[in-house]
Design an enzyme around this catalytic site. Structure first.
Site, PDB file in Angstrom:
ATOM      1  N   HIS A 101      -7.358-113.291  18.280  1.00 24.90           N
ATOM      2  CA  HIS A 101      -6.386-112.978  19.021  1.00 24.90           C
ATOM      3  C   HIS A 101      -5.306-112.115  18.320  1.00 24.90           C
ATOM      4  O   HIS A 101      -5.176-112.377  16.783  1.00 24.90           O
ATOM      5  CB  HIS A 101      -5.582-114.144  19.469  1.00 24.90           C
ATOM      6  CG  HIS A 101      -4.094-113.951  20.126  1.00 24.90           C
ATOM      7  ND1 HIS A 101      -4.137-113.057  20.858  1.00 24.90           N
ATOM      8  CD2 HIS A 101      -2.822-114.297  19.700  1.00 24.90           C
ATOM      9  CE1 HIS A 101      -2.793-113.129  21.248  1.00 24.90           C
ATOM     10  NE2 HIS A 101      -1.895-113.811  20.504  1.00 24.90           N
ATOM     11  N   HIS A 103      -1.635-109.205  18.460  1.00 23.39           N
ATOM     12  CA  HIS A 103      -0.806-108.346  19.252  1.00 23.39           C
ATOM     13  C   HIS A 103      -0.727-107.147  19.117  1.00 23.39           C
ATOM     14  O   HIS A 103       0.265-106.560  18.894  1.00 23.39           O
ATOM     15  CB  HIS A 103       0.649-109.195  19.044  1.00 23.39           C
ATOM     16  CG  HIS A 103       0.727-110.332  19.446  1.00 23.39           C
ATOM     17  ND1 HIS A 103       1.722-111.368  18.942  1.00 23.39           N
ATOM     18  CD2 HIS A 103       0.222-111.223  20.278  1.00 23.39           C
ATOM     19  CE1 HIS A 103       1.702-112.607  19.196  1.00 23.39           C
ATOM     20  NE2 HIS A 103       0.494-112.673  20.049  1.00 23.39           N
ATOM     21  N   ASP A 126     -19.964 -98.194  26.322  1.00 23.96           N
ATOM     22  CA  ASP A 126     -21.037 -98.534  25.456  1.00 23.96           C
ATOM     23  C   ASP A 126     -20.333-100.009  24.879  1.00 23.96           C
ATOM     24  O   ASP A 126     -21.183-101.092  24.759  1.00 23.96           O
ATOM     25  CB  ASP A 126     -20.836 -97.718  24.106  1.00 23.96           C
ATOM     26  CG  ASP A 126     -21.309 -96.492  24.166  1.00 23.96           C
ATOM     27  OD1 ASP A 126     -22.191 -96.129  25.259  1.00 23.96           O
ATOM     28  OD2 ASP A 126     -21.161 -95.656  23.510  1.00 23.96           O
ATOM     29  N   HIS A 166       1.198-111.186  27.260  1.00 22.92           N
ATOM     30  CA  HIS A 166       0.711-111.953  25.822  1.00 22.92           C
ATOM     31  C   HIS A 166       0.141-110.890  24.958  1.00 22.92           C
ATOM     32  O   HIS A 166       0.591-110.578  24.140  1.00 22.92           O
ATOM     33  CB  HIS A 166       0.086-113.029  26.192  1.00 22.92           C
ATOM     34  CG  HIS A 166      -0.150-113.956  24.761  1.00 22.92           C
ATOM     35  ND1 HIS A 166      -0.556-115.506  25.041  1.00 22.92           N
ATOM     36  CD2 HIS A 166       0.066-113.784  23.499  1.00 22.92           C
ATOM     37  CE1 HIS A 166      -0.802-115.702  23.562  1.00 22.92           C
ATOM     38  NE2 HIS A 166      -0.313-114.852  22.826  1.00 22.92           N
ATOM     39  N   TYR A 220     -29.228 -98.513  20.298  1.00 22.98           N
ATOM     40  CA  TYR A 220     -28.245 -97.986  19.247  1.00 22.98           C
ATOM     41  C   TYR A 220     -28.564 -98.730  18.200  1.00 22.98           C
ATOM     42  O   TYR A 220     -28.621-100.016  18.234  1.00 22.98           O
ATOM     43  CB  TYR A 220     -27.093 -97.982  19.802  1.00 22.98           C
ATOM     44  CG  TYR A 220     -25.926 -97.518  18.771  1.00 22.98           C
ATOM     45  CD1 TYR A 220     -25.879 -96.215  18.367  1.00 22.98           C
ATOM     46  CD2 TYR A 220     -25.305 -98.305  17.782  1.00 22.98           C
ATOM     47  CE1 TYR A 220     -24.785 -95.802  17.564  1.00 22.98           C
ATOM     48  CE2 TYR A 220     -24.346 -97.929  16.929  1.00 22.98           C
ATOM     49  CZ  TYR A 220     -23.979 -96.555  16.781  1.00 22.98           C
ATOM     50  OH  TYR A 220     -23.383 -96.375  15.780  1.00 22.98           O
TER      51      TYR A 220
END
Length: 230
Positions: A101, A103, A126, A166, A220
């Protein structure tokens, strides 16, 4: 388990430095967690600790209900305020080995508008297999955010979700994979923002998205897991 747990602690501590290096976090916000292979445990950063002070020894070991495991973590540190969300993801998405997580500013600006990032770049096709979706508004502190992550990403090709008001959460088969997704979602959020400032963007047709995603996932790179490590 001792050696494996120590390896995960070290990996998670090191990966937090990547969030700083790529400019995805400010102050003490953000977190990385990783599942401990073969155990119903995961490792996550302590709450409110500066990134410069994070060490392998400061990592918190939690069970899949988000409770710190006595004897495996320092008694003077509490786990991240997002621990319940990470735990919910691990309980309900067994294929996930890492959660991140941040910001990061551009991705979070899309979350502030409650707007998905449209798939208008081959790199998005991709990496995410389509647009980056928006998850519902959810309060911090319980598993509401985790429920929103799972509801949005289960069955979706994207490894990133923009939780409304958020910020971005990303998942991966490993914690490093989830960190890569966090870096990539910020990059595409910035590029699409800049492109849209100059005029209308050109979404990629779905069959082209499918073809690009298939190639990147299966062709790839130099090895089966090259995409995850590149």
């Amino acid at each position: 388990m001792t050696g494996e747990l120590q390896r995960v602690r070290e990996d998670v501590a090191d990966l937090h430095a990547e969030l700083v290096r790529w400019g995805l976090v400010m102050w003490t916000a953000g977190n990385v967690s990783a599942r401990v292979p073969g155990e119903d445990l995961f490792v996550i950063k302590p709450s409110g600790v500066a990134y410069s002070d994070i060490t392998a020894e400061s990592m918190i070991v939690c069970d899949l209900d988000g409770r710190a495991v006595p004897g495996l973590s320092r008694d003077d540190l509490r786990p991240s305020s997002d621990t319940a969300a990470h735990a919910y993801v691990y309980r309900h998405m067994p294929e996930v080995g890492g959660v991140v997580h941040t910001h990061s500013p551009y991705a979070t600006s899309w979350a502030a508008r409650g707007e998905e990032i449209p798939c208008c770049l081959t790199m998005m096709a991709d990496e995410f297999g389509g647009p980056v979706p928006v998850g519902p508004f959810a309060v911090i502190g319980d598993d509401s955010i985790g429920r929103g992550i799972v509801e949005t990403l289960r069955g979706h090709r994207s490894r990133a979700v923009l939780m409304q008001n958020h910020g971005p959460f990303t998942i991966g088969v490993t914690a490093k994979d989830a960190v890569k997704a966090a870096v990539m979602v910020e990059d595409v959020a910035r590029t699409v923002h800049l492109a849209r400032a100059g005029g209308d963007i050109l979404p990629i047709e779905q069959d082209r998205i499918d073809s690009l995603f298939e190639r990147y996932q299966n062709v790839y790179g130099q090895a089966e897991d090259a995409r995850r490590q590149s």
